[in-house]
Design an enzyme around this catalytic site. Structure first.
Site, PDB file in Angstrom:
ATOM      1  N   GLU A  18       0.836  -1.191   0.000  1.00  0.00           N
ATOM      2  CA  GLU A  18       0.000   0.000   0.000  1.00  0.00           C
ATOM      3  C   GLU A  18       0.877   1.250   0.000  1.00  0.00           C
ATOM      4  OE1 GLU A  18      -2.403  -0.736   3.479  1.00  0.00           O
ATOM      5  OE2 GLU A  18      -2.954  -2.687   2.690  1.00  0.00           O
TER       6      GLU A  18
ATOM      7  N   GLU B 284      -4.234  -6.849   2.607  1.00  0.00           N
ATOM      8  CA  GLU B 284      -3.015  -7.414   3.191  1.00  0.00           C
ATOM      9  C   GLU B 284      -2.827  -8.883   2.845  1.00  0.00           C
ATOM     10  OE1 GLU B 284      -4.835  -5.126   4.644  1.00  0.00           O
ATOM     11  OE2 GLU B 284      -3.386  -3.569   5.187  1.00  0.00           O
TER      12      GLU B 284
ATOM     13  N   ASP C   9       0.809  -4.471  13.048  1.00  0.00           N
ATOM     14  CA  ASP C   9      -0.539  -4.743  13.552  1.00  0.00           C
ATOM     15  C   ASP C   9      -1.461  -5.248  12.432  1.00  0.00           C
ATOM     16  OD1 ASP C   9      -0.340  -2.838  16.294  1.00  0.00           O
ATOM     17  OD2 ASP C   9       0.820  -2.151  14.585  1.00  0.00           O
ATOM     18  N   PHE C  10      -1.204  -4.813  11.202  1.00  0.00           N
ATOM     19  CA  PHE C  10      -2.066  -5.232  10.081  1.00  0.00           C
ATOM     20  C   PHE C  10      -1.660  -6.602   9.540  1.00  0.00           C
ATOM     21  CE2 PHE C  10      -1.963  -0.431   8.808  1.00  0.00           C
ATOM     22  CZ  PHE C  10      -2.551  -0.093  10.005  1.00  0.00           C
ATOM     23  N   ILE C  11      -0.548  -7.106   9.990  1.00  0.00           N
ATOM     24  CA  ILE C  11      -0.085  -8.409   9.534  1.00  0.00           C
ATOM     25  C   ILE C  11      -1.016  -9.504  10.056  1.00  0.00           C
ATOM     26  CG2 ILE C  11       1.486  -9.383  11.271  1.00  0.00           C
ATOM     27  CD1 ILE C  11       3.649  -9.332   9.032  1.00  0.00           C
TER      28      ILE C  11
ATOM     29  N   HIS D 152      -1.826   0.239  16.656  1.00  0.00           N
ATOM     30  CA  HIS D 152      -0.748   0.719  15.786  1.00  0.00           C
ATOM     31  C   HIS D 152       0.598   0.765  16.508  1.00  0.00           C
ATOM     32  CE1 HIS D 152      -4.090   2.043  13.257  1.00  0.00           C
ATOM     33  NE2 HIS D 152      -3.263   2.409  12.311  1.00  0.00           N
TER      34      HIS D 152
END
Ligand SMILES: Cc1ncc(C[n+]2csc(CCOP(=O)(O)OP(=O)(O)O)c2C)c(N)n1
Ligand SMILES: Cc1ncc(C[n+]2csc(CCOP(=O)(O)OP(=O)(O)O)c2C)c(N)n1
Ligand SMILES: [Mg+2]
Ligand SMILES: [Mg+2]
Lengths: 324, 330, 324, 330
Positions: free
Chosen positions: C29, C61, C86-88, C130
């Site tokens: 992104e 993701e 955190d988005f993993i 985050h």
């Protein structure tokens, strides 16, 4: 008391809690008619409590977990099933960033009263994507509770506690335990979360373990007892939070610690057990802490290799022998 | 399946007091978010903080047909949703300032404001993650069976995430009382939606779930009100979910520190000319609901309210250090 | 040698590797024009290498990670960016069940030569979703490598090694390190994965740490040095695999171990370090192992609380004092 | 966007040798998977093992227009895909038996068979997880720029997973050379697709990505061949991805141990009557491509090949114990 399989004990907990509290829901892939889950654990629930409270879902692990979070925020007590813990990889955001965090980040307003039931571990030929032990992922997340019962009685009692708990509880069953049998107290048998249990008393050494490995540890203890060595087997039952008092008091008594777990050795939960003991019981330990754990490898399909990838009673005996 | 709602302002059967309430709410949002950049620059606010300026008609229009007992779930760009649902700007501002009097005791910040008493189930720092949660809330509402609904907000870019797909599918197959309000402001951070997907109108995605999809001018507060109101009524009546795409635009950057100029001054100016507040104000004056002076006075009152909110937040105490380990378990 | 920020050092590694090998791709992104990632790390790459090799993606993701896996199987060396660790949570299946497993479960045929770059840790006000430190999730997965460099030089050298590596490498940067500066060797500076480095020599105690906490540990070492106490600071650099030889030899020398990490204490990587030392160096340790770690809490927004949630130099000094 | 392909067998311009090859391949699949239940019951095979019987026309038809250099990515129900792409039934069977001579040295089992030399990027134990991987492979093929394509298989139930959504969207916006072949056998385990989503035709989902969606009779091998062939040609030419939904049915249970009777005997019988192999055989005989005797002989040859594969597997050695820690890193 009556004899039940682990899987029936869980079923009974679900039935009793659904009867007790109309806010309890069950959702997940295949949980309803006809099979009650691919392991049959939720059998009969849809028939008894209806389509509205027992819901088959699409293959949407993220939405299953998210729906459980959302329903809990409005006062329900959903019990969501993720068929294999390996598939929980698809629901990590909802579990870790949402369920575990809502109470804290909203300043105490939210009550994420949900349970995620799943099952893990090496069974027969599940191979690399259907055999993992991933509990450390949840054990390290504040806000989550993690239950991993080893016996039918604990499975029933802890699931009841989990459903009544106001926190997200990851309830990890073991595929090799489903068919095991044990005596289960009748009626409102609730086993508190976060409490370990000494499954066998002893003084020679402390074995700390949980889930299926409790059975291997008890088998090892039998072998050792035949040689006159009495080890204590502490079943953690919950791996988040951990019952430090019980663990450390046993190690204090015996002076020896063997942590046994099926997950990969490196970075697994046994590291936390050993580390804590090493920090806090330096003056009590009279032998190096030991870890008997899964090898650091994906799980292979071939049975011989599969068996070799995870610990067994003989290895536990050998570890005890090393420290005596 | 997708139906374009054009100008529908002609016949408005909304009470004047309600129109004025909506106008005031839009101005509260504008003034609230108008202070963010300054507070950020002065280092009173930290963390990713997203403004809603330019999109006020969506939150206010969509929520104008909800009752206090209905629910919403918000996004990272959540201030407008919170204000439109009746959130207290003082407690919001205190939260941004990290104060003990804030909605989350200063522990959440901009991306985690929630007011469960008002049915605001929270902003969310994870794009699209609110949608599956909304589905669960809608499941609860369906089981409660008392006609309440939830509005689930998301951005345009959020619709490319797997969470969107799973949530809409599940909501539709279970016919849940949820209206998905997609705020298509054309960008996710700097990425134009048309370079993140091969379609232009996101409402078409509803058809993948056997769901109704509708497009509405997101800068026309009464159009949003009418369309979302209709779909809310349908949801209350057991008609299941709808996806409502609101075409709109954020005037400023993605976060407080972003000038947002990658979109080109020209495009920004075109959209500023479609200012949903100026347009509504003109309309209200033309209809005789408000005089120019009254409209101006409301604007100034809203500005003052926000000043007071800042004052309140600034005066408020920091949370005690022992709050750090509180609210982890309940 | 030239002075670079951590973020520019990473950028340089990417540029050099892309120039060196046309199979290297960058996707994620915002990684392309105009910003080169929300932290600017990939700035200029699209301008230099074109749209085809530097690809902005939708907010997907799972697909970002999956695309990296797929491209690697056909011989490419994708470097995918996940904006925050955190988005993993949304990409765990692709990383853990696919990338980490393909070589093994396909019997050695696959070459998953991909890098997932991400960043974690507490910064300024990111709050609960985050700010996390989730490295233990990957450190416990065989098949993955995990790099967590602390300096610009290591960041550059390890990213080059990661890109050339034939295994999936999770490359976790730290948001507070991006602006830090340091001397970086020019040219083909490659730092092997799996090798720790002694960042400061000493004999009084061993501090084992990684990523941002290396800076706190070095600051603590300075404070201690002022008092005549010389501690050794071992920067793990890679947390999977761990350079046991270097870690254990230092602890053997000093007899004291302090593991420092920003992640939640319970179940974090420091548990593995302490456990291993307690198992293998029982006769060498002359004080209890210490952990200076993040508190077991979600990260709060308020700055005062946020600061209190994670370790700092003073706490490290105090821990050293406890064992001396 | 969605176009129903009906009977298209009338004018077939396929070489007789190719028709016979396809017929033989379908029979290999049928006989291979016909042995599973027995081997499982006798405890020679363990783990979830899924048969493809009834769906042979999809794999064989779809892959008949690929070259050896093209790629496929398969699913948990992968034996048919592997055989249709030219996989060696001996090494497949040895893998199911957990032997060192198997495709994965006995370390993968049914859900992880792969043959990279033949472009088979592997079966997958995680539903829908192959789709994002296929997108990455297609990205590689696009960058290679030599006209190769990948077929990405999935089931019907897989289309409700977020991975499906993200993969198709990304493939479309990047115009990648991939054809998504959705095997709609009406069920995911015991769950009917119509109770897992509110739509019937999954091909419609393509429209959410600005992609072409097509439905084809998945029991008509030549129809599948024509449609997938067309979409493969389009992908090779840079025309981007397509979603092809093949309507078909699995005759037996979800896994070896499941009788599959929750679907009702009647439904099962209806579909057995649409046997894709019997139908193709009849067609080939009617067209004079094969005599009845030749057709029968091929059937028996295929059966013998599978017998030999079992023989091979049974005779093969177990992997050495030291294989346990090999292939973790490279
Ligand atoms: C899962 C996830 N990925 C990435 C991000 C980083 N991020 C925050 S907001 C945003 C853009 C969202 O765009 P859109 O959904 O259109 O909402 P908008 O900001 O335009 O209101 C991104 C990518 C995130 N917070 N969560
Ligand atoms: C992510 C995930 N969820 C659940 C499962 C368990 N599971 C294996 S196959 C299957 C059904 C798949 O149905 P479909 O996609 O229609 O393929 P089919 O089996 O019909 O060929 C399920 C739920 C899984 N393997 N992966
Ligand atoms: Mg947007
Ligand atoms: Mg199916």
């Amino acid at each position: 008391m009556k004899e039940l399989t682990y899987s029936k004990a869980i079923n009974e907990a679900l039935r009793e809690e659904m009867a007790r509290d109309s806010k309890v829901l069950v959702l997940g892939e295949e949980v309803g008619v006809p099979r009650g889950g691919v392991f049959g654990v939720t059998q009969g629930l849809e028939e008894e409590f209806g389509k509205s409270r027992v819901r088959n879902t699409p293959i949407s692990e993220m939405a299953i977990a998210g729906a459980a979070v959302g329903a809990s925020l409005l006062g329900y007590r959903p019990v969501a099933e993720i068929m294999y813990v390996d598939f929980i990889t698809l629901a990590m955001d909802q579990i870790v960033n949402q369920a575990a965090k809502v109470r804290y980040m909203f300043g105490g307003k939210a009550r994420p009263s949900l349970v995620i039931r799943t099952q893990g571990g090496v069974g027969r030929g599940g191979a690399a994507q259907h055999s993992q032990s991933l509990e450390i992922w949840f054990a390290t997340i504040p806000g989550l509770k993690v239950a991993m019962p080893a016996t039918p009685a604990d499975a029933k009692g802890m699931l009841k506690a989990a459903i009544r708990d106001d926190n997200p509880v990851i309830f990890i069953e073991h595929k090799k335990l489903y068919a095991t049998r044990g005596m289960v107290p009748e009626g409102d048998h609730v086993v508190p979360l976060g409490k370990a249990e000494v499954k066998r008393q002893g003084t020679a050494a402390t074995i700390v373990t949980y889930s299926y490995m409790v059975l291997e540890a008890l088998a090892a203890a039998e072998q050792l007892a035949a040689r006159g060595i009495d080890v204590e087997v502490v079943d953690l039952r919950s791996v988040n939070p951990i019952d430090w008092e019980r663990v450390l008091s046993s190690v204090k008594k015996t002076g020896k610690l063997i942590a046994v777990y099926e997950a990969c050795k490196t970075g697994g939960l046994g590291a936390e057990i050993c580390s804590r003991a090493a920090e806090e019981l330096f003056d009590y330990l009279d032998a190096p802490v030991q870890r008997v754990a899964g090898l650091d490898t994906p799980i292979p399909y071939n049975r011989k290799l599969e068996r070799a990838a995870i610990p067994n009673a003989d290895q536990i005996v050998a570890a005890v022998d090393r420290v005596l | 399946m997708t139906e374009l709602i054009a100008k529908i302002n002609e016949e408005v059967d909304v009470e004047p007091t309600e129109l004025v309430r909506m106008y005031r709410s839009m101005l509260r949002i504008r003034h609230f978010d108008g202070t963010i950049k300054d507070l950020f620059t002065k280092d009173f606010i930290s963390g990713p903080t997203h403004t809603y300026i330019g999109e006020e008609a969506v939150a206010v229009g969509a929520m104008s047909m909800l009752t206090r007992d209905d629910y919403i779930i918000s996004t990272h760009r959540g201030h407008g949703h919170c204000i439109a649902k009746g959130g207290d700007v003082k407690r919001m501002m205190a939260e941004l300032l990290g104060k003990a009097t804030g909605y989350c005791k200063g522990k959440g910040g901009s991306m985690h404001i929630a007011d469960f008493d008002l049915g605001i189930l929270g902003a969310n720092g994870i794009v699209a993650a609110g949608l599956p949660i909304a589905v669960g809330a809608a499941l609860a509402l369906q089981m409660d069976g008392n006609g309440r609904v939830i509005l689930a907000f998301s951005g345009d870019a959020a619709t490319n995430n797997g969470a969107f797909h799973e949530a809409l599918n599940l909501a539709s197959v279970w016919k849940l009382p949820v209206v998905f309000v997609c705020e298509n402001n054309l960008y996710g951070i700097t990425t134009r939606i048309t370079s993140a997907t091969a379609i232009e109108d996101l409402a078409i995605r509803a058809s993948s779930y056997g769901m109704e999809g509708v497009i509405v001018d997101g800068n026309d507060v009464l159009a949003v009100r009418r369309v979302v109101g209709e779909k809310v009524a349908k949801a209350r009546a057991g008609g299941g979910p709808t996806l409502v795409e609101c075409k709109t635009y954020r005037w400023f950057g993605h976060v407080a520190t972003d000038p947002g100029l990658y979109r080109g001054i020209e495009e920004i100016e075109i959209w500023k000319a479609k200012d949903p507040i100026a347009r509504f104000r003109k309309d209200l004056v033309a209809r005789g609901v408000l005089t120019d002076e009254q409209a101006e006075a409301i604007d100034q009152e809203a500005a003052r309210e926000i000043e007071e909110a800042i004052e309140f937040g600034m005066q408020s105490p920091e949370p005690d250090l022992d709050q750090l380990l509180v609210d982890i378990y309940g």
